[in-house]
Design an enzyme around this catalytic site. Structure first.
Site, PDB file in Angstrom:
ATOM      1  N   GLY A  72       0.861  -1.172   0.000  1.00  0.00           N
ATOM      2  CA  GLY A  72       0.000   0.000   0.000  1.00  0.00           C
ATOM      3  C   GLY A  72       0.898   1.223   0.000  1.00  0.00           C
ATOM      4  N   ARG A 129      10.630  -1.016  -3.993  1.00  0.00           N
ATOM      5  CA  ARG A 129       9.568  -1.299  -4.973  1.00  0.00           C
ATOM      6  C   ARG A 129       9.465  -0.096  -5.912  1.00  0.00           C
ATOM      7  NH1 ARG A 129       3.983  -3.786  -3.075  1.00  0.00           N
ATOM      8  NH2 ARG A 129       3.904  -4.358  -5.269  1.00  0.00           N
ATOM      9  N   ASP A 182      -1.217   4.212  -6.335  1.00  0.00           N
ATOM     10  CA  ASP A 182       0.207   4.122  -6.030  1.00  0.00           C
ATOM     11  C   ASP A 182       0.986   5.305  -6.589  1.00  0.00           C
ATOM     12  OD1 ASP A 182      -0.931   1.223  -6.105  1.00  0.00           O
ATOM     13  OD2 ASP A 182       0.851   1.185  -4.835  1.00  0.00           O
ATOM     14  N   LYS A 205      -3.312  -0.851  -8.431  1.00  0.00           N
ATOM     15  CA  LYS A 205      -3.276  -2.317  -8.538  1.00  0.00           C
ATOM     16  C   LYS A 205      -3.873  -2.812  -9.855  1.00  0.00           C
ATOM     17  CE  LYS A 205      -1.818  -4.385  -6.200  1.00  0.00           C
ATOM     18  NZ  LYS A 205      -0.398  -4.721  -6.417  1.00  0.00           N
TER      19      LYS A 205
END
Lengths: 361, 361
Positions: free
Chosen positions: B61, B103, B253, B264
Site C-alpha cells: 500500500g 519497490r 500508487d 493495482k
C-alpha cells in the site's frame, strides 16, 4: 459400440484431449476438478450419478454437459431395459426431469435430453423392448458426440478467418476440448487459426473462481504442444492497452435469439474492454447452444454457487470469517458487443436477430 | 517517542487497525502476507531489513510503504549515530539509495525518503551528532505518519460527499488502514460515508493475484464491525449491470500530473466498466501520491513480479507445468475515466492538469 470414432477424429485434427469415454455400456468422465494435478477417470453406470457429476462439475462446459447428459440418459434407458411402453416412458420422464435440473444455465443440457426424449418416444411407439430403445438411444448419443466434435473442427476452420494473421488472442474460462466432445469451440477457433498457419500468441485468463483457465485451458494446450500465457483476470485491460491482445474468442453456455451471450462470469467485462480497444470479440458455439425460444439474455437464469468457491482456495481459507459473498458464475454479454458468432453452420454477424432466425428457418 | 498518538487518532475515528508500530527505537510491521490466518508482528532494527520487508510485501500500500520507508531511514540514521557530517551523509545516501529501490511503482516511497533526506541534510549542516540527527528524523517520520492518518480521515470526510446516500460501493485491492498509517484512503472514504450516515453496502474485489481484497480489506472491515461482500474480480461488470454497484472508490500508487492513476492491476478495467455504467469512479490518495514530475501515466514504471504468484495459490500449483505467465501488478487508468481525486487538501476534478498544478502552486 464404443468411442473409437471420436478418438480418431480428434487425433486427425491434432487434438489429443477428450473429456469422456463410452465403452461396453459404461460412461467415463475425466474428473476435471482434479486437473492438472491428477488424471482420474470416474466410471458411471447410473443416470443419477451422471446428473450428480454435472452438478458437482466433474465435467463442465456447455457442449460437454450436453453429451454427458445424453449418455446419462442412455444409462437411464438401460436401467429400464426390462420395461416397455408406458412404464419405460414413466421411468424415462422421471430421469429426464432429474437430469435437466443438474445445472441451470447451459442450454445444451436441456437440448440433448429433449433430443433423446424425442427419439425415445418414437422408438417406444414402435413397440420395441426397453433394451432395443436403449440401443437406439446409444446410437443417438454417439451421433450427438460425433456431431459436436466435427462441428467444433468446422468452427475452427470458419473462425480462423476472423483471427488476424499475427495476433495475441485472449480466451476466458475453458471452451476447449475439455468443455466439449473434443477439439473445443473457442479453443477450436484458436486451434483452427494455428492450423491455418497464423502467428498466434495464446493468452488464457485464469478465470476465477474455478480457475478453468489455469487448470484446464493451460493443461489441454500444453498437452497438445501449444504455448500459452496465463493472465489473472485483472490483466486483460492492461494487456489490450499495451497492444498485446488483438482478439478475444470465448465459448458460450446459451445464446439468446437476439444474440445476447451467456458465458462464464467475467466474459461481459472482457467484451466491454474489447470494445473500448476496438478488438474483435468472437463467440464460438454450436447451434445447439442457441436458444431460439429465449428472446434476449435478460431472462437467462444465472447460476449462483456456494461462496466457499470464492473464500477458500485449494482447501485454504483466504478471507476473514464473517465475510459475505456473491458467487454468480455466469454473465450475459449483450449482442451489441459481439463481433461475430461462429457456429458449425456458418458465421453469424450482426444484427443477430435476423441471422439467428435464418439459421433456424 | 512511541506511536501512542496514532493509536489515539485511529481509535477516535473508529478504526482499530494500524499496520505498523514504533516503540523504543524499534519498528514493527504486521506481516500482511499471513493475514487473515495469523497476526504476526515482525520487529525491525536495521534499514536494509525494512527495505526487504517492503520488497517482500510484509507491508504494502503506497502510503504505508512511505511511512515504513521513513522509519527504515530513521533506523539507518540510528545505525550511523556514532558518525557525523560527511561520514553520516555517506552512510545515509547509501541506505537511501537502497531503500528507494525496494519497490518501483509507489511514489510515496521515494517521496518519504526524499523528505527525510532534506531534514537530514539540514540537521547535519548544523553540526550536531548523528545521534541528534536520528532524533530529528524520528520526529519527522512520526510527523509523516500523523499527517497520513489525519489526511485519511479528512479524505474520508471530503470523499463521503461524493458517495450517493444509498449505494453499493465497490473497492479494489486494499486501500484501507492496512495500506496506510491507519484509517485508509479508499476505505477511508467508505468509512467516511458510513460515518456520515449513508446507507452503504460494501463490495470488495478479491484482487488477484495477491487477494488483497479477500485477505486484507475483508479482515480490516470485519475487525471494525463493518459488513463486506467479496466478489471475484470477474463479477464487477455483472454487478454493475444488475445495478448493485453504484460507485467505485480505489486508492492509488502514483498519480501523474495529468491525473492518470497508477493502481493495482485490474483498476483500469473497473474504471472502464464504471464509465460504461455511468457510475462514479473515485480515486482517494494523499497529495504525496501525486507525482508532479510525471507528465502522464505512460512513463510510470509498472512492476512485474514472479509468475508463481499466478500459477500457485496457497502453496498449491494450479496450472500445468510449462505455462508462461505475465504478472504485471499495476495498471494505469487514464484521467478521462476518473470522476474525482480525493486528497486531504481537497477534491480534484477534471481537467486534472490545472487542478494538480493549482494544488502544488
Amino acid at each position: 459400440m464404443n468411442d473409437r470414432i471420436i478418438q480418431d477424429i480428434a487425433a486427425e485434427a491434432g487434438s489429443s484431449v477428450i473429456p469422456m469415454r463410452w465403452e461396453k455400456g459404461c460412461f467415463y468422465l475425466l474428473d476435471q476438478r482434479l486437473l492438472p494435478a491428477e488424471e482420474k477417470w470416474i466410471k458411471y453406470t447410473r443416470a443419477r450419478d451422471v446428473a450428480g457429476a454435472i452438478t458437482d462439475m466433474v465435467v463442465r462446459g456447455a457442449p460437454a454437459i450436453g453429451i454427458t447428459a445424453a449418455f446419462g440418459m442412455v444409462l437411464a434407458a438401460r436401467e429400464a431395459s426390462g420395461l416397455e411402453g408406458r412404464e419405460f416412458l414413466e421411468h424415462w420422464d422421471r430421469e429426464a426431469a432429474y437430469m435437466v435440473k443438474a445445472r441451470p444455465t447451459a442450454v445444451n443440457l436441456k437440448w440433448a435430453v429433449q433430443r433423446l426424449s424425442r427419439v425415445a418416444a418414437v422408438a417406444v411407439q414402435t413397440g420395441v423392448t426397453g433394451r432395443e430403445v436403449a440401443e437406439v438411444l446409444e446410437a443417438e448419443a454417439m451421433a450427438i458426440w460425433e456431431d459436436d466434435i466435427r462441428g467444433n473442427i468446422e468452427m475452427g476452420r470458419l473462425g480462423a478467418g476472423l483471427i488476424p494473421e499475427s495476433a495475441g488472442v485472449l480466451t476466458h474460462c475453458n471452451a476447449g476440448a475439455l468443455a466439449t466432445g473434443g477439439y473445443g469451440t473457442a479453443l477450436g477457433v484458436i486451434r483452427g487459426a494455428v492450423t491455418a498457419g497464423k502467428n498466434i500468441k495464446i493468452y488464457a485468463e485464469e478465470t476465477r473462481p474455478w480457475f478453468q483457465g489455469s487448470r484446464l485451458t493451460a493443461w489441454e494446450l500444453i498437452r497438445d504442444k501449444m504455448e500459452v500465457t496465463i493472465l489473472v483476470d485483472n490483466a486483460a485491460g492492461l494487456m489490450m492497452k499495451l497492444g498485446k491482445i488483438n482478439a478475444v474468442v470465448v465459448g458460450s453456455d446459451r445464446i439468446a435469439a437476439n444474440g445476447d451471450v451467456a458465458n462464464k462470469i467475467g466474459t461481459y467485462q472482457v467484451a466491454v474492454l474489447a470494445r473500448r480497444h476496438n478488438i474483435p470479440f468472437i463467440v464460438a458455439a454450436p447451434v445447439s447452444t442457441i436458444d431460439p425460444d429465449m428472446p434476449s439474455g435478460d431472462a437467462i437464469e444465472i447460476e449462483k454457487r456456494a461462496g466457499d468457491e470464492i473464500v477458500s482456495v485449494c482447501g485454504t481459507r483466504i478471507a476473514a470469517k464473517g465475510v459475505k459473498t456473491e458467487n454468480l458464475v455466469f454473465d450475459v454479454t449483450p449482442a451489441e458487443l459481439v463481433t461475430a458468432i461462429v457456429t458449425e453452420k456458418g458465421v453469424l454477424e450482426p444484427p443477430y436477430g435476423p441471422s439467428v432466425r435464418k439459421l433456424f428457418s
